[in-house]
Write a protein that holds these residues in place. Structure first.
Motif, PDB file in Angstrom:
ATOM      1  N   ASP A 160       0.832  -1.207   0.000  1.00 25.98           N
ATOM      2  CA  ASP A 160       0.000   0.000   0.000  1.00 25.98           C
ATOM      3  C   ASP A 160       0.862   1.252   0.000  1.00 25.98           C
ATOM      4  O   ASP A 160       0.556   2.242  -0.696  1.00 25.98           O
ATOM      5  CB  ASP A 160      -0.920   0.008   1.226  1.00 25.98           C
ATOM      6  N   LEU A 161       1.952   1.226   0.758  1.00 28.54           N
ATOM      7  CA  LEU A 161       2.842   2.385   0.810  1.00 28.54           C
ATOM      8  C   LEU A 161       3.525   2.619  -0.535  1.00 28.54           C
ATOM      9  O   LEU A 161       3.686   3.768  -0.965  1.00 28.54           O
ATOM     10  CB  LEU A 161       3.890   2.198   1.913  1.00 28.54           C
ATOM     11  N   ARG A 162       3.905   1.559  -1.224  1.00 27.26           N
ATOM     12  CA  ARG A 162       4.526   1.741  -2.546  1.00 27.26           C
ATOM     13  C   ARG A 162       3.553   2.385  -3.523  1.00 27.26           C
ATOM     14  O   ARG A 162       3.943   3.229  -4.343  1.00 27.26           O
ATOM     15  CB  ARG A 162       5.027   0.396  -3.082  1.00 27.26           C
ATOM     16  N   ARG A 163       2.271   2.013  -3.427  1.00 22.95           N
ATOM     17  CA  ARG A 163       1.268   2.652  -4.295  1.00 22.95           C
ATOM     18  C   ARG A 163       1.112   4.120  -3.940  1.00 22.95           C
ATOM     19  O   ARG A 163       0.978   4.980  -4.827  1.00 22.95           O
ATOM     20  CB  ARG A 163      -0.065   1.913  -4.171  1.00 22.95           C
ATOM     21  N   MET A 164       1.154   4.434  -2.644  1.00 21.60           N
ATOM     22  CA  MET A 164       1.058   5.826  -2.218  1.00 21.60           C
ATOM     23  C   MET A 164       2.256   6.632  -2.725  1.00 21.60           C
ATOM     24  O   MET A 164       2.103   7.773  -3.170  1.00 21.60           O
ATOM     25  CB  MET A 164       0.978   5.899  -0.690  1.00 21.60           C
ATOM     26  N   LEU A 165       3.436   6.046  -2.670  1.00 20.63           N
ATOM     27  CA  LEU A 165       4.637   6.749  -3.129  1.00 20.63           C
ATOM     28  C   LEU A 165       4.581   7.005  -4.631  1.00 20.63           C
ATOM     29  O   LEU A 165       5.018   8.057  -5.109  1.00 20.63           O
ATOM     30  CB  LEU A 165       5.885   5.945  -2.762  1.00 20.63           C
ATOM     31  N   ALA A 166       4.043   6.050  -5.370  1.00 24.74           N
ATOM     32  CA  ALA A 166       3.882   6.248  -6.812  1.00 24.74           C
ATOM     33  C   ALA A 166       2.916   7.399  -7.090  1.00 24.74           C
ATOM     34  O   ALA A 166       3.138   8.209  -8.001  1.00 24.74           O
ATOM     35  CB  ALA A 166       3.387   4.963  -7.458  1.00 24.74           C
ATOM     36  N   ASP A 167       1.841   7.490  -6.303  1.00 24.97           N
ATOM     37  CA  ASP A 167       0.885   8.593  -6.450  1.00 24.97           C
ATOM     38  C   ASP A 167       1.546   9.935  -6.145  1.00 24.97           C
ATOM     39  O   ASP A 167       1.264  10.943  -6.812  1.00 24.97           O
ATOM     40  CB  ASP A 167      -0.321   8.383  -5.530  1.00 24.97           C
ATOM     41  N   VAL A 168       2.404   9.965  -5.133  1.00 23.78           N
ATOM     42  CA  VAL A 168       3.114  11.201  -4.777  1.00 23.78           C
ATOM     43  C   VAL A 168       3.958  11.676  -5.957  1.00 23.78           C
ATOM     44  O   VAL A 168       3.944  12.858  -6.319  1.00 23.78           O
ATOM     45  CB  VAL A 168       3.999  10.990  -3.525  1.00 23.78           C
ATOM     46  N   ARG A 169       4.673  10.764  -6.568  1.00 21.40           N
ATOM     47  CA  ARG A 169       5.525  11.141  -7.705  1.00 21.40           C
ATOM     48  C   ARG A 169       4.680  11.602  -8.895  1.00 21.40           C
ATOM     49  O   ARG A 169       5.043  12.533  -9.610  1.00 21.40           O
ATOM     50  CB  ARG A 169       6.416   9.964  -8.102  1.00 21.40           C
ATOM     51  N   ALA A 170       3.539  10.940  -9.098  1.00 24.33           N
ATOM     52  CA  ALA A 170       2.683  11.285 -10.240  1.00 24.33           C
ATOM     53  C   ALA A 170       1.952  12.606 -10.034  1.00 24.33           C
ATOM     54  O   ALA A 170       1.807  13.402 -10.968  1.00 24.33           O
ATOM     55  CB  ALA A 170       1.674  10.165 -10.484  1.00 24.33           C
ATOM     56  N   ASN A 171       1.490  12.872  -8.798  1.00 25.48           N
ATOM     57  CA  ASN A 171       0.654  14.039  -8.524  1.00 25.48           C
ATOM     58  C   ASN A 171       1.445  15.276  -8.105  1.00 25.48           C
ATOM     59  O   ASN A 171       0.932  16.394  -8.181  1.00 25.48           O
ATOM     60  CB  ASN A 171      -0.369  13.709  -7.438  1.00 25.48           C
ATOM     61  N   GLY A 172       2.666  15.070  -7.597  1.00 25.01           N
ATOM     62  CA  GLY A 172       3.474  16.207  -7.158  1.00 25.01           C
ATOM     63  C   GLY A 172       3.197  16.649  -5.745  1.00 25.01           C
ATOM     64  O   GLY A 172       3.703  17.690  -5.316  1.00 25.01           O
ATOM     65  N   PHE A 173       2.419  15.882  -5.007  1.00 26.69           N
ATOM     66  CA  PHE A 173       2.178  16.194  -3.590  1.00 26.69           C
ATOM     67  C   PHE A 173       1.742  14.929  -2.869  1.00 26.69           C
ATOM     68  O   PHE A 173       1.356  13.930  -3.495  1.00 26.69           O
ATOM     69  CB  PHE A 173       1.117  17.296  -3.437  1.00 26.69           C
ATOM     70  N   ALA A 174       1.828  14.970  -1.530  1.00 29.71           N
ATOM     71  CA  ALA A 174       1.433  13.843  -0.691  1.00 29.71           C
ATOM     72  C   ALA A 174       0.347  14.277   0.275  1.00 29.71           C
ATOM     73  O   ALA A 174       0.313  15.437   0.713  1.00 29.71           O
ATOM     74  CB  ALA A 174       2.630  13.305   0.101  1.00 29.71           C
ATOM     75  N   VAL A 175      -0.522  13.353   0.631  1.00 19.68           N
ATOM     76  CA  VAL A 175      -1.546  13.577   1.646  1.00 19.68           C
ATOM     77  C   VAL A 175      -1.388  12.518   2.735  1.00 19.68           C
ATOM     78  O   VAL A 175      -1.356  11.322   2.438  1.00 19.68           O
ATOM     79  CB  VAL A 175      -2.967  13.501   1.049  1.00 19.68           C
ATOM     80  N   SER A 176      -1.259  12.952   3.953  1.00 17.64           N
ATOM     81  CA  SER A 176      -1.228  12.055   5.109  1.00 17.64           C
ATOM     82  C   SER A 176      -2.498  12.323   5.919  1.00 17.64           C
ATOM     83  O   SER A 176      -2.596  13.326   6.622  1.00 17.64           O
ATOM     84  CB  SER A 176       0.019  12.303   5.960  1.00 17.64           C
ATOM     85  N   ASP A 177      -3.460  11.454   5.775  1.00 18.81           N
ATOM     86  CA  ASP A 177      -4.785  11.652   6.373  1.00 18.81           C
ATOM     87  C   ASP A 177      -4.921  10.833   7.656  1.00 18.81           C
ATOM     88  O   ASP A 177      -5.060   9.606   7.602  1.00 18.81           O
ATOM     89  CB  ASP A 177      -5.858  11.237   5.362  1.00 18.81           C
ATOM     90  N   ARG A 178      -4.814  11.521   8.798  1.00 17.82           N
ATOM     91  CA  ARG A 178      -4.966  10.893  10.116  1.00 17.82           C
ATOM     92  C   ARG A 178      -4.013   9.713  10.313  1.00 17.82           C
ATOM     93  O   ARG A 178      -4.352   8.737  10.959  1.00 17.82           O
ATOM     94  CB  ARG A 178      -6.414  10.444  10.329  1.00 17.82           C
ATOM     95  N   GLN A 179      -2.816   9.847   9.777  1.00 22.72           N
ATOM     96  CA  GLN A 179      -1.830   8.784   9.948  1.00 22.72           C
ATOM     97  C   GLN A 179      -0.924   9.002  11.157  1.00 22.72           C
ATOM     98  O   GLN A 179      -0.217   8.081  11.566  1.00 22.72           O
ATOM     99  CB  GLN A 179      -0.973   8.650   8.682  1.00 22.72           C
ATOM    100  N   VAL A 180      -0.936  10.221  11.697  1.00 18.75           N
ATOM    101  CA  VAL A 180      -0.131  10.503  12.891  1.00 18.75           C
ATOM    102  C   VAL A 180      -1.035  10.724  14.101  1.00 18.75           C
ATOM    103  O   VAL A 180      -0.821  10.146  15.170  1.00 18.75           O
ATOM    104  CB  VAL A 180       0.786  11.728  12.659  1.00 18.75           C
ATOM    105  N   THR A 181      -2.040  11.564  13.955  1.00 21.48           N
ATOM    106  CA  THR A 181      -3.072  11.734  14.976  1.00 21.48           C
ATOM    107  C   THR A 181      -4.429  11.708  14.280  1.00 21.48           C
ATOM    108  O   THR A 181      -4.531  12.000  13.088  1.00 21.48           O
ATOM    109  CB  THR A 181      -2.914  13.064  15.746  1.00 21.48           C
ATOM    110  N   MET A 182      -5.468  11.374  15.020  1.00 23.58           N
ATOM    111  CA  MET A 182      -6.780  11.185  14.411  1.00 23.58           C
ATOM    112  C   MET A 182      -7.500  12.494  14.095  1.00 23.58           C
ATOM    113  O   MET A 182      -8.580  12.477  13.519  1.00 23.58           O
ATOM    114  CB  MET A 182      -7.653  10.322  15.323  1.00 23.58           C
TER     115      MET A 182
END
Length: 235
Positions: A160-182
């Motif tokens: 799942d993380l590899r797919r997320m990293l591929a999306d980051v490279r394709a989209n030019g940004f990352a989203v971390s949704d409630r992955q550190v705090t809820m």
């Protein structure tokens, strides 16, 4: 010995340092005396030791953090003023994120990060950006080892993380949704060195359920591009 201190335990006794450093008490006492005289540690009236200002002085001379922070700060402040949210600047150090600047917006969501603090690459927005653009061997090391879980939503599956990293490279940004705090969501974008190499990342951290991530992404990406140009202005 210095590694015995942490954000959770900024003050320690002699015996605690010896136990954490796994060194004889006599050795720790001798070295602490020398470090105290030089200013690397300080001893309070309570007898406990803490990191000294001398280390802060030397840390501020680190060229990667200092030069980047100075050039990025005007754009970080602009982003903070526009959004009234938390703005963060980070670099990758090995398999971790190191935060070199954070501006807390008025009424912004509380965060666990701090300037000088380290965090897992796999959870935060800036971490995902930096991991997505890290060398393949770093990605393999991070995704092949234990992946820290924070709240229940933290993504820990390597596929799942590899797919997320591929999306980051394709989209030019990352989203971390409630992955550190809820209650928090972060949107991050890469800062490059003008030659296609990502050297840092900038992020906004907002309340979950507020502004949609894709509405924040253009602001964050614009700030990242501005910082990139400030790092390497055209000749």
């Amino acid at each position: 010995m210095l590694d015995a201190f942490s954000a959770g335990r900024p003050t320690l006794s002699l015996s605690e340092i010896a136990r954490r450093a796994e060194l004889p008490l006599s050795t720790v006492h001798r070295l602490l005396t020398e470090l105290n005289a030089w200013g690397a540690v300080e001893r309070g009236e309570d007898g406990l030791f803490r990191i000294g200002l001398r280390l802060w002085e030397f840390g501020s001379l680190a060229p990667r953090g200092q030069g980047l922070r100075e050039r990025a700060l005007p754009f970080l402040e602009d982003l903070s003023q526009i959004t009234k949210e938390n703005v963060q600047l980070a670099v990758r150090e090995g398999a971790e994120v190191v935060f070199i600047e954070r501006i807390a917006g008025s009424g912004a969501v509380p965060v666990l990060t701090r300037v000088g603090g380290r965090f897992a690459l796999t959870a935060t927005g800036v971490g995902l950006v930096l991991l997505a653009h890290a060398p393949a061997e770093v990605q393999d090391e991070v995704l092949g080892g234990p992946i820290e879980r924070y709240p229940r939503r933290t993504v820990t599956d390597p596929a799942d993380l590899r797919r997320m990293l591929a999306d980051v490279r394709a989209n030019g940004f990352a989203v971390s949704d409630r992955q550190v705090t809820m209650d928090a969501l972060s949107v991050a974008a890469p800062i490059d060195d003008g030659r296609g190499r990502v050297v840092a990342a900038v992020s906004l951290v907002v309340h979950h359920g507020g502004t949609q991530p894709h509405a924040l992404a253009p602001l964050v990406r614009t700030s990242a591009r501005a910082i990139s140009r400030a790092l390497h202005p055209p000749i």
